[in-house]
Design a protein around this motif. Structure first.
Motif, PDB file in Angstrom:
ATOM      1  N   GLN A  38      36.992 -13.104 -36.618  1.00  0.00           N
ATOM      2  CA  GLN A  38      35.970 -13.994 -36.351  1.00  0.00           C
ATOM      3  C   GLN A  38      36.061 -14.331 -34.625  1.00  0.00           C
ATOM      4  O   GLN A  38      35.070 -14.237 -34.131  1.00  0.00           O
ATOM      5  N   TRP A  39      37.348 -14.384 -34.269  1.00  0.00           N
ATOM      6  CA  TRP A  39      37.328 -14.672 -32.813  1.00  0.00           C
ATOM      7  C   TRP A  39      37.109 -13.361 -31.998  1.00  0.00           C
ATOM      8  O   TRP A  39      36.448 -13.499 -30.800  1.00  0.00           O
ATOM      9  N   ALA A  68      33.242 -13.027 -32.035  1.00  0.00           N
ATOM     10  CA  ALA A  68      32.907 -14.153 -30.804  1.00  0.00           C
ATOM     11  C   ALA A  68      33.138 -13.647 -29.295  1.00  0.00           C
ATOM     12  O   ALA A  68      32.773 -14.653 -28.598  1.00  0.00           O
ATOM     13  N   SER A  97      29.862 -22.880 -34.606  1.00  0.00           N
ATOM     14  CA  SER A  97      31.502 -22.751 -34.200  1.00  0.00           C
ATOM     15  C   SER A  97      31.950 -24.233 -34.428  1.00  0.00           C
ATOM     16  O   SER A  97      31.343 -25.209 -34.404  1.00  0.00           O
ATOM     17  N   SER A 101      31.814 -28.671 -32.055  1.00  0.00           N
ATOM     18  CA  SER A 101      31.822 -27.303 -31.704  1.00  0.00           C
ATOM     19  C   SER A 101      33.191 -26.962 -30.851  1.00  0.00           C
ATOM     20  O   SER A 101      33.953 -27.612 -30.488  1.00  0.00           O
ATOM     21  N   TYR A 102      33.166 -25.380 -30.764  1.00  0.00           N
ATOM     22  CA  TYR A 102      34.198 -24.976 -29.815  1.00  0.00           C
ATOM     23  C   TYR A 102      33.973 -25.374 -28.554  1.00  0.00           C
ATOM     24  O   TYR A 102      35.062 -25.310 -27.791  1.00  0.00           O
ATOM     25  N   GLU A 142      37.117 -22.094 -35.544  1.00  0.00           N
ATOM     26  CA  GLU A 142      36.418 -20.915 -36.289  1.00  0.00           C
ATOM     27  C   GLU A 142      35.252 -20.884 -35.460  1.00  0.00           C
ATOM     28  O   GLU A 142      34.268 -21.642 -35.197  1.00  0.00           O
ATOM     29  N   PHE A 143      34.583 -19.628 -35.909  1.00  0.00           N
ATOM     30  CA  PHE A 143      33.346 -19.081 -35.420  1.00  0.00           C
ATOM     31  C   PHE A 143      32.524 -18.657 -36.598  1.00  0.00           C
ATOM     32  O   PHE A 143      32.766 -18.652 -37.945  1.00  0.00           O
ATOM     33  N   ASP A 144      30.815 -18.376 -36.331  1.00  0.00           N
ATOM     34  CA  ASP A 144      30.118 -18.007 -37.380  1.00  0.00           C
ATOM     35  C   ASP A 144      30.217 -18.665 -38.572  1.00  0.00           C
ATOM     36  O   ASP A 144      29.872 -18.366 -39.488  1.00  0.00           O
TER      37      ASP A 144
END
Length: 267
Positions: free
Chosen positions: A170-171, A174, A247, A236-237, A212-214
């Motif tokens: 994931q990371w 991204a 995210s 979000s991130y 996390e992402f996506d």
């Protein structure tokens, strides 16, 4: 993501969400690790099983009967109806675990009002666990007869923090792999607990951050009220309070700004 309705207004919705979770468990658990489980791929190449579909249908059927004016956003059958009051459903979060016989999967049910998640229920029947929350009513786990209130940790130093990064892939996808390496080097402990379970560990005070992402709205909406009512913070991130950023950064609240600074050193 802030409160906009009274706790009293949400009691009935929370009771309904818990009944939806029970109906979901009755569909999903008998199909877990079944020899005849039907598995196919969606257009995005992600897996879907007959249990995903049956579980979402069961939830939608109850909502159609009891909340016909409310809208629904579900992972498998899309969006319909109002967005003022919208039920956000992930029938089986962790389908990859489900189809491989790994018990870390669950149903996520949220009610968002004007885009803000106000009710959240997470049920992981293979573990015999359930978590629930509504704005102003606290966050809980256990059973209706013997509930236990949730509280995030009081860890206030990155050096002592335990985090879940979900997955290296994931990371990397991204473009945040350098951030992950910097994070792992800074905190006490890093693990990839994965999917919704990591957010529940955060709400219970077992870990101190999840990122996390996506992720889509249905991947995270139910976790928002649970983390928030347990005393944590979820953005979000990049630190924006939204469901649509793809995210998340969820923390015990105390460390949220410190994690943002660590992950965005040049901002």
């Amino acid at each position: 993501m802030t409160d906009s309705v009274s706790a009293a207004d949400l009691r009935g919705d929370l009771e309904l969400a818990l009944r939806l979770a029970q109906a979901a468990d009755e569909q999903s658990l008998p199909r877990f690790d079944a020899a005849d489980l039907e598995v196919s791929r969606k257009a995005d190449r992600s897996h879907v099983t007959d249990a995903d579909l049956a579980t979402e249908r069961a939830i939608r059927g109850i909502l159609a009967a009891e909340r016909s004016d409310d809208g629904i956003l579900g992972e498998e059958y899309g969006t319909e109806g109002s967005t003022h009051r919208q039920w956000i459903i992930d029938p089986i979060d962790g389908t990859a675990n489900f189809l491989r016989g790994v018990p870390l999967w669950g149903t996520m049910i949220a009610l968002a009002i004007d885009g803000v998640p106000q009710v959240g229920v997470v049920s992981m029947p293979a573990l015999g666990r359930r978590w629930w929350a509504a704005s102003g009513l606290g966050a809980w786990t256990g059973t209706a007869a013997e509930p236990r209130e949730l509280r995030v940790s009081s860890v206030d130093a990155l050096d002592d923090a335990s985090v879940s990064f979900q997955s290296i892939g994931q990371w990397a996808d991204a473009g945040k792999l350098d951030d992950l390496i910097r994070l792992a080097a800074r905190v006490w402990r890093d693990r990839a607990y994965g999917d919704i379970y990591a957010y529940m560990l955060l709400a219970e005070g077992r870990i101190d951050m999840v990122a996390e992402f996506d992720v889509k709205e249905y991947d995270i909406a139910a976790a928002v009220p649970i983390v928030r009512e347990a005393g944590g913070r979820m953005t979000s991130y990049d630190g924006v309070e939204t469901l649509s950023a793809l995210s998340t950064l969820a923390t015990n609240g105390v460390l949220h700004d410190a994690f943002l600074e660590l992950l965005h050193p040049s901002d």
